[in-house]
Design an enzyme around this catalytic site. Structure first.
Site, mmCIF file in Angstrom:
data_model
loop_
_atom_site.group_PDB
_atom_site.id
_atom_site.type_symbol
_atom_site.label_atom_id
_atom_site.label_comp_id
_atom_site.label_asym_id
_atom_site.label_seq_id
_atom_site.Cartn_x
_atom_site.Cartn_y
_atom_site.Cartn_z
ATOM 1 N N CYS A 1 -121.963 -19.336 -70.577
ATOM 2 C CA CYS A 1 -120.774 -18.763 -71.222
ATOM 3 C C CYS A 1 -120.602 -17.272 -70.908
ATOM 4 O O CYS A 1 -119.517 -16.730 -71.077
ATOM 5 C CB CYS A 1 -120.830 -18.993 -72.725
ATOM 6 S SG CYS A 1 -120.824 -20.754 -73.103
ATOM 7 N N HIS B 1 -115.233 -14.752 -75.626
ATOM 8 C CA HIS B 1 -115.482 -16.098 -75.103
ATOM 9 C C HIS B 1 -115.234 -17.087 -76.246
ATOM 10 O O HIS B 1 -115.654 -16.860 -77.387
ATOM 11 C CB HIS B 1 -116.927 -16.188 -74.603
ATOM 12 C CG HIS B 1 -117.434 -17.580 -74.563
ATOM 13 N ND1 HIS B 1 -116.828 -18.555 -73.809
ATOM 14 C CD2 HIS B 1 -118.465 -18.186 -75.216
ATOM 15 C CE1 HIS B 1 -117.480 -19.693 -73.981
ATOM 16 N NE2 HIS B 1 -118.467 -19.498 -74.830
ATOM 17 N N ASN C 1 -114.547 -25.247 -75.872
ATOM 18 C CA ASN C 1 -115.320 -24.220 -75.163
ATOM 19 C C ASN C 1 -115.344 -24.595 -73.679
ATOM 20 O O ASN C 1 -115.974 -25.576 -73.301
ATOM 21 C CB ASN C 1 -116.737 -24.189 -75.766
ATOM 22 C CG ASN C 1 -117.653 -23.192 -75.085
ATOM 23 O OD1 ASN C 1 -117.381 -22.735 -73.973
ATOM 24 N ND2 ASN C 1 -118.748 -22.866 -75.743
HETATM 25 C C1 LIG Z 1 -122.360 -27.092 -83.734
HETATM 26 C C2 LIG Z 1 -121.774 -26.565 -85.028
HETATM 27 C C3 LIG Z 1 -120.275 -26.735 -85.026
HETATM 28 C C4 LIG Z 1 -122.364 -27.410 -86.182
HETATM 29 O O1 LIG Z 1 -121.843 -26.932 -87.395
HETATM 30 P P1 LIG Z 1 -122.836 -26.733 -88.648
HETATM 31 O O2 LIG Z 1 -122.014 -26.291 -89.786
HETATM 32 O O3 LIG Z 1 -123.914 -25.801 -88.194
HETATM 33 O O4 LIG Z 1 -123.316 -28.173 -88.898
HETATM 34 P P2 LIG Z 1 -124.812 -28.663 -89.127
HETATM 35 O O5 LIG Z 1 -125.619 -28.435 -87.905
HETATM 36 O O6 LIG Z 1 -125.284 -28.069 -90.380
HETATM 37 O O7 LIG Z 1 -124.601 -30.207 -89.285
HETATM 38 C C5 LIG Z 1 -124.084 -30.714 -90.468
HETATM 39 C C6 LIG Z 1 -124.084 -32.220 -90.391
HETATM 40 O O8 LIG Z 1 -122.999 -32.660 -89.534
HETATM 41 C C7 LIG Z 1 -123.492 -33.592 -88.594
HETATM 42 N N1 LIG Z 1 -122.699 -33.465 -87.357
HETATM 43 C C8 LIG Z 1 -123.042 -32.827 -86.211
HETATM 44 N N2 LIG Z 1 -122.034 -32.960 -85.326
HETATM 45 C C9 LIG Z 1 -121.068 -33.687 -85.908
HETATM 46 C C10 LIG Z 1 -119.812 -34.143 -85.504
HETATM 47 N N3 LIG Z 1 -119.326 -33.873 -84.278
HETATM 48 N N4 LIG Z 1 -119.076 -34.853 -86.374
HETATM 49 C C11 LIG Z 1 -119.532 -35.134 -87.609
HETATM 50 N N5 LIG Z 1 -120.719 -34.729 -88.055
HETATM 51 C C12 LIG Z 1 -121.482 -34.017 -87.207
HETATM 52 C C13 LIG Z 1 -124.924 -33.237 -88.406
HETATM 53 O O9 LIG Z 1 -125.631 -34.348 -87.930
HETATM 54 C C14 LIG Z 1 -125.345 -32.834 -89.798
HETATM 55 O O10 LIG Z 1 -125.618 -34.000 -90.526
HETATM 56 P P3 LIG Z 1 -126.794 -34.057 -91.641
HETATM 57 O O11 LIG Z 1 -126.435 -32.995 -92.633
HETATM 58 O O12 LIG Z 1 -126.682 -35.425 -92.160
HETATM 59 O O13 LIG Z 1 -128.029 -33.748 -90.878
HETATM 60 C C15 LIG Z 1 -122.134 -25.078 -85.243
HETATM 61 O O14 LIG Z 1 -123.494 -24.943 -85.558
HETATM 62 C C16 LIG Z 1 -121.806 -24.236 -84.058
HETATM 63 O O15 LIG Z 1 -120.673 -24.092 -83.682
HETATM 64 N N6 LIG Z 1 -122.815 -23.584 -83.463
HETATM 65 C C17 LIG Z 1 -122.613 -22.729 -82.313
HETATM 66 C C18 LIG Z 1 -122.292 -23.585 -81.123
HETATM 67 C C19 LIG Z 1 -121.817 -22.808 -79.954
HETATM 68 O O16 LIG Z 1 -120.989 -21.960 -80.073
HETATM 69 N N7 LIG Z 1 -122.361 -23.133 -78.796
HETATM 70 C C20 LIG Z 1 -121.960 -22.542 -77.588
HETATM 71 C C21 LIG Z 1 -122.432 -21.154 -77.535
HETATM 72 S S1 LIG Z 1 -121.660 -20.357 -76.225
#
Ligand SMILES: CC(C)(COP(=O)(O)OP(=O)(O)OC[C@H]1O[C@@H](n2cnc3c(N)ncnc32)[C@H](O)[C@@H]1OP(=O)(O)O)[C@@H](O)C(=O)NCCC(=O)NCCS
Length: 333
Positions: free
Chosen positions: A113, A260, A290
């Site tokens: 990224c 980004h 993204n």
């Molecule tokens: C990935 C992201 C959206 C997840 O959001 P979050 O609020 O952290 O969610 P969590 O990891 O706490 O997951 C919550 C629950 O949703 C579930 N879940 C994960 N992906 C899911 C999806 N696509 N749909 C539904 N549920 C989902 C998980 O399994 C978890 O379930 P559990 O509580 O039963 O274990 C977030 O962490 C994020 O955006 N992180 C940065 C990612 C990023 O920018 N990456 C690129 C960097 S350049």
């Protein structure tokens, strides 16, 4: 030494739109979950057998046209991608072939990224030192062929989309204008927080059936989402401040921040930390997801088209991604 300037920006986004509801047919997810956590409504997926350089060539042609240049006038080619068309040679070389050009240096930047800003920094150096006169920098990704489109991979799969965008750099004679500085960082100890383990040179053979078909396939990206989120917010904020402070500016001096497009919630928290009003931060992740190395130039393209960037504006580009890597560029447009 002289400054460089972005003389033209182009883009190409494949026509196939994939909504959150479309993904919900493939995995256990909902439109509500994805929008609430990321702001993403839809993303684009490429057609079969379309690689990063195929899309990048279309973006490059538009950037060149807008800069009033022909492809043959380019004397340096940089391609930022984590999804090269093929393992070797570089997508930059594939791009040269697509554009019918050759002879000039061409290479890939594999820095996820932050790849576009790493590429921009190199391109800026090539132009400012006089080594090159016109550098083509493309950011393009095909994620859709490399993500796990099942419930197992949903955390990563819902975030990423395909797309391409390109810029052309040329010399800027006014020392107060153009790219004022770039700032690059990396911290490899976090490599496994967001990574793709295989196909890998340290494996013998590099690709096994187990890597693809086992319970935990290693051919898909893995991410510790929350960990990445927290680091992204901090590093984005730091690196924007670093760029501004290098020139004696403060956040309120900025005309526009183009981060980004990792997650709309990350952009919003960065804006809050810098006390920037919503209209000073450009986001289009809602429609593209993204797109990694393509995301900043794609956002820049749309910001220009929407009249959000004018001559004389102070614009900051900022990135964070796998590695971890993070970077910024300050531009007087
Ligand atoms: C990935 C992201 C959206 C997840 O959001 P979050 O609020 O952290 O969610 P969590 O990891 O706490 O997951 C919550 C629950 O949703 C579930 N879940 C994960 N992906 C899911 C999806 N696509 N749909 C539904 N549920 C989902 C998980 O399994 C978890 O379930 P559990 O509580 O039963 O274990 C977030 O962490 C994020 O955006 N992180 C940065 C990612 C990023 O920018 N990456 C690129 C960097 S350049």
């Amino acid at each position: 030494m002289r400054n460089s300037r972005i003389a033209g920006v182009g883009h190409f986004v494949p026509p196939r739109v994939v909504t959150n509801d479309d993904l919900a047919k493939l995995m256990e997810t909902t439109d509500e979950w994805v929008q609430q956590r990321t702001g993403i409504r839809e993303r684009h997926y490429s057609e079969d057998r379309v690689g990063a350089a195929d899309m990048g060539a279309l973006a490059a042609r538009e950037a060149l046209e807008r800069a009033g240049m022909t492809a043959g006038e380019v004397d340096g080619v940089i391609f930022a991608t984590l999804s090269p068309d093929i393992d070797m040679p570089s997508s930059a070389c594939v791009l040269q072939d697509r554009l019918g050009i050759g002879g000039m240096p061409a290479f890939d930047v594999r820095n996820q990224c932050s790849g576009f800003l790493y590429g921009l920094s190199i391109a800026d150096n090539l132009v400012s030192t006089g080594r090159c006169e016109r550098v083509l920098l493309v950011g393009a990704e095909v994620h859709s062929t490399g993500i796990d489109l099942t419930t197992r991979g949903r955390e990563v799969a819902v975030i990423f989309g395909d797309g391409a965008a390109a810029v052309v750099l040329e010399p800027e004679e006014d020392p107060e204008r153009g790219i004022l500085s770039t700032h690059l960082h990396a911290e490899g100890k976090f490599a496994e927080k967001l990574w793709l383990e295989g196909v890998a040179s340290r494996e013998r053979p590099r690709l096994t059936e187990e890597m693809v078909a086992g319970d935990q396939p290693r051919v898909f990206p893995k991410m510790e989402g929350r960990y990445v989120f927290k680091h992204a917010v901090n590093r984005f904020t730091e690196v924007v401040k670093e760029a501004l402070e290098a020139h004696g500016y403060r956040p309120e001096d900025l005309s526009l921040l183009i981060p980004h497009q990792a997650n709309l919630r990350i952009s919003q928290m960065v804006a809050l930390g810098l006390e920037l009003p919503e209209e000073k931060v450009f986001n289009n992740i809602q429609r593209y997801g993204n797109t990694t190395a393509a995301s900043i130039p794609l956002a820049l393209y749309e910001a220009l088209a929407a009249g959000r960037v004018s001559p004389g504006d102070l614009v900051c580009l900022a990135a964070f991604g796998a590695g971890f890597t993070w970077a910024s560029a300050l531009i007087r447009w």
